[in-house]
Design a protein around this motif. Structure first.
Motif, PDB file in Angstrom:
ATOM      1  N   SER A 123       0.840  -1.197   0.000  1.00  0.00           N
ATOM      2  CA  SER A 123       0.000   0.000   0.000  1.00  0.00           C
ATOM      3  C   SER A 123       0.874   1.246   0.000  1.00  0.00           C
ATOM      4  CB  SER A 123      -0.899   0.024   1.244  1.00  0.00           C
ATOM      5  OG  SER A 123      -1.758  -1.083   1.274  1.00  0.00           O
ATOM      6  N   LYS A 143     -13.369   4.069   6.239  1.00  0.00           N
ATOM      7  CA  LYS A 143     -12.947   3.322   5.061  1.00  0.00           C
ATOM      8  C   LYS A 143     -14.099   3.160   4.071  1.00  0.00           C
ATOM      9  CE  LYS A 143     -11.285  -0.183   7.445  1.00  0.00           C
ATOM     10  NZ  LYS A 143     -10.545  -1.403   7.841  1.00  0.00           N
ATOM     11  N   TYR A 148     -10.208   0.942   1.616  1.00  0.00           N
ATOM     12  CA  TYR A 148      -9.230   2.017   1.611  1.00  0.00           C
ATOM     13  C   TYR A 148      -9.734   3.161   2.494  1.00  0.00           C
ATOM     14  CZ  TYR A 148      -6.883  -0.232  -2.334  1.00  0.00           C
ATOM     15  OH  TYR A 148      -6.213  -1.113  -3.128  1.00  0.00           O
ATOM     16  N   ASP A 150     -10.917   6.597   3.479  1.00  0.00           N
ATOM     17  CA  ASP A 150     -11.460   7.727   2.725  1.00  0.00           C
ATOM     18  C   ASP A 150     -11.684   8.961   3.592  1.00  0.00           C
ATOM     19  OD1 ASP A 150     -13.771   7.158   4.135  1.00  0.00           O
ATOM     20  OD2 ASP A 150     -15.036   6.876   2.374  1.00  0.00           O
ATOM     21  N   LEU A 201      -1.873  13.772   6.089  1.00  0.00           N
ATOM     22  CA  LEU A 201      -2.428  12.512   5.614  1.00  0.00           C
ATOM     23  C   LEU A 201      -3.633  12.747   4.714  1.00  0.00           C
ATOM     24  CD1 LEU A 201      -2.311  10.380   8.895  1.00  0.00           C
ATOM     25  CD2 LEU A 201      -0.742  10.266   6.960  1.00  0.00           C
ATOM     26  N   GLU A 202      -4.487  13.676   5.093  1.00  0.00           N
ATOM     27  CA  GLU A 202      -5.667  13.977   4.283  1.00  0.00           C
ATOM     28  C   GLU A 202      -5.264  14.540   2.930  1.00  0.00           C
ATOM     29  OE1 GLU A 202      -9.798  14.213   3.451  1.00  0.00           O
ATOM     30  OE2 GLU A 202      -8.573  13.017   4.816  1.00  0.00           O
ATOM     31  N   ARG A 205      -4.112  11.673   0.835  1.00  0.00           N
ATOM     32  CA  ARG A 205      -5.258  10.860   0.383  1.00  0.00           C
ATOM     33  C   ARG A 205      -5.956  11.521  -0.804  1.00  0.00           C
ATOM     34  NH1 ARG A 205     -10.492  10.551   0.547  1.00  0.00           N
ATOM     35  NH2 ARG A 205     -10.679  12.566   1.581  1.00  0.00           N
ATOM     36  N   LYS A 206      -6.129  12.831  -0.736  1.00  0.00           N
ATOM     37  CA  LYS A 206      -6.786  13.543  -1.833  1.00  0.00           C
ATOM     38  C   LYS A 206      -5.964  13.516  -3.119  1.00  0.00           C
ATOM     39  CE  LYS A 206      -9.469  16.646   1.137  1.00  0.00           C
ATOM     40  NZ  LYS A 206      -9.617  18.035   1.644  1.00  0.00           N
ATOM     41  N   ASN A 208      -4.687  10.869  -4.224  1.00  0.00           N
ATOM     42  CA  ASN A 208      -4.816   9.473  -4.670  1.00  0.00           C
ATOM     43  C   ASN A 208      -3.818   8.512  -4.045  1.00  0.00           C
ATOM     44  OD1 ASN A 208      -7.037  10.011  -6.404  1.00  0.00           O
ATOM     45  ND2 ASN A 208      -5.612  10.793  -7.956  1.00  0.00           N
ATOM     46  N   ASN A 209      -3.239   8.883  -2.900  1.00  0.00           N
ATOM     47  CA  ASN A 209      -2.503   7.890  -2.127  1.00  0.00           C
ATOM     48  C   ASN A 209      -3.519   6.956  -1.466  1.00  0.00           C
ATOM     49  OD1 ASN A 209       0.685   8.558  -1.401  1.00  0.00           O
ATOM     50  ND2 ASN A 209      -0.457  10.257  -2.274  1.00  0.00           N
ATOM     51  N   ARG A 210      -3.307   5.662  -1.623  1.00  0.00           N
ATOM     52  CA  ARG A 210      -4.238   4.683  -1.068  1.00  0.00           C
ATOM     53  C   ARG A 210      -3.702   4.157   0.258  1.00  0.00           C
ATOM     54  NH1 ARG A 210      -6.806   0.947  -5.880  1.00  0.00           N
ATOM     55  NH2 ARG A 210      -7.978   2.618  -6.902  1.00  0.00           N
ATOM     56  N   PHE A 211      -4.451   4.478   1.321  1.00  0.00           N
ATOM     57  CA  PHE A 211      -4.090   4.036   2.660  1.00  0.00           C
ATOM     58  C   PHE A 211      -4.989   2.876   3.079  1.00  0.00           C
ATOM     59  CE2 PHE A 211      -2.689   8.499   2.725  1.00  0.00           C
ATOM     60  CZ  PHE A 211      -1.394   8.331   3.169  1.00  0.00           C
TER      61      PHE A 211
END
Length: 334
Positions: A123, A143, A148, A150, A201-202, A205-206, A208-211
């Motif tokens: 990931s 999630k 993932y 979100d 982190l947010e 995520r925005k 397109n990093n998939r956590f």
């Protein structure tokens, strides 16, 4: 794998113990809190830890040497970084910017855990979590249907998720996190006057990093005295009994009720110790009953019934107590 451990906080909720010892170096169940943390992380990894960056305050040469020795124990290169101003979790991590490259784990030092998984590094990032009954007291993740993450939420007032963030994170590309924190710092983006990791982190995520998340089995807090005594109790249950006894122990007319950690050259005379007691090196316990407590090194305890307490190093104490918290270099006659 690189590891960053932010540990520059003053540990105000753990005073008086943190007036003389940084909180992560306080000993429970035979080792410092940060020692337990590093070894628990080592257990879930499928590759060695090559570097550990300790982000600390100006704790002094002896503390720095102790941390360097700890890194050497696990075959890792030690790096010392400094956070001179308490400007938040993201700022603390950025103080270790030289280590923010490639595969990186970030682990805040006031939490311990037990996990039954091996870390999979496919990931973009992994948030380590624990399901809790009351999510309103924690940062949580939400999630999507594909599992993932979100969204990241700090102490939500209404239910969003019961997966609390425990303070341990994996990043495939430490450089990406570094750039997002740098953006926060350069644009003075703060929450409650501090630069927050969840904001970085947010943003990731925005982009397109998939956590994903890894859920730990147990999560232990070392944030205050009571929590630390409870964590000592829990950790003693996990340690092989052969590793709970030091050398040169003198036990005269006394009973040790397991599980207990007894350090080197401890003298226990006419006493009952345990269960759930940790006693560090060179301590003397005489004519006493001690249970569910932590006693640091070079301390003398006499004529005492003690429970649920935390006693510092180089303490001389006599009398009865319940729920006592005594810092280093204290004399007490109760």
């Amino acid at each position: 794998m690189k590891l960053i451990i932010p540990m520059a906080g003053k540990g105000k909720r753990m005073r008086p113990h943190t007036l003389t010892t940084p909180k992560p170096l306080i000993k429970i169940a035979g080792h410092s809190i940060v020692h337990h943390l590093i070894y628990e992380i080592k257990e879930v990894l499928e590759e060695p830890i090559e570097e550990i960056n300790f982000v600390i305050g100006r704790f002094g040469e002896s503390v720095e040497q102790e941390l360097k020795n700890l890194a050497a124990e696990v075959g890792a290169k030690p790096v010392i970084s400094y956070q001179d101003n308490p400007l938040g979790t993201a700022h603390a991590i950025y103080c270790a910017e030289e280590t923010l490259k490639g595969n990186v784990i970030i682990a805040f030092s006031d939490t311990l855990f037990k996990a039954n998984f091996k870390l999979k590094t496919n990931s973009d990032g992994i948030i380590w979590t624990k399901k809790v009954d009351d999510p309103s007291s924690f940062g949580v993740v939400r999630k999507d249907k594909k599992n993932y993450v979100d969204g990241f939420f700090e102490k939500p007032s209404s239910f969003i998720s019961d997966e609390a963030i425990i303070g341990v994170y994996y990043f495939k590309k430490g450089e990406d996190l570094k750039n997002e924190i740098k953006y926060l710092l350069e644009n003075n983006i703060r929450e409650n006057s501090e630069f927050q990791l969840t904001d970085a982190l947010e943003n990731l995520r925005k982009k397109n990093n998939r956590f994903t998340t890894s859920v730990v089995d147990r999560w232990f807090d070392c944030g205050n005295k009571d929590a630390t005594v409870d964590t000592n109790k829990e950790m003693l249950n996990y340690i092989d009994s052969k590793k709970l006894k030091g050398k040169g122990i003198v036990q005269e007319n006394s009973i040790i009720i397991e599980p207990c950690y007894i350090g080197n050259n401890v003298q226990i005379i006419n006493s009952v110790v345990g269960p759930y007691v940790s006693v560090e090196d060179e301590t003397v316990i005489e004519n006493a009953l001690i249970s569910n407590s932590i006693v640091q090194a070079n301390t003398k305890i006499r004529l005492l019934n003690g429970i649920n307490s935390m006693i510092g190093a180089h303490v001389d104490i006599e009398g009865n107590f319940v729920d006592l918290s005594v810092g280093d270099y204290t004399n007490l006659n109760l």
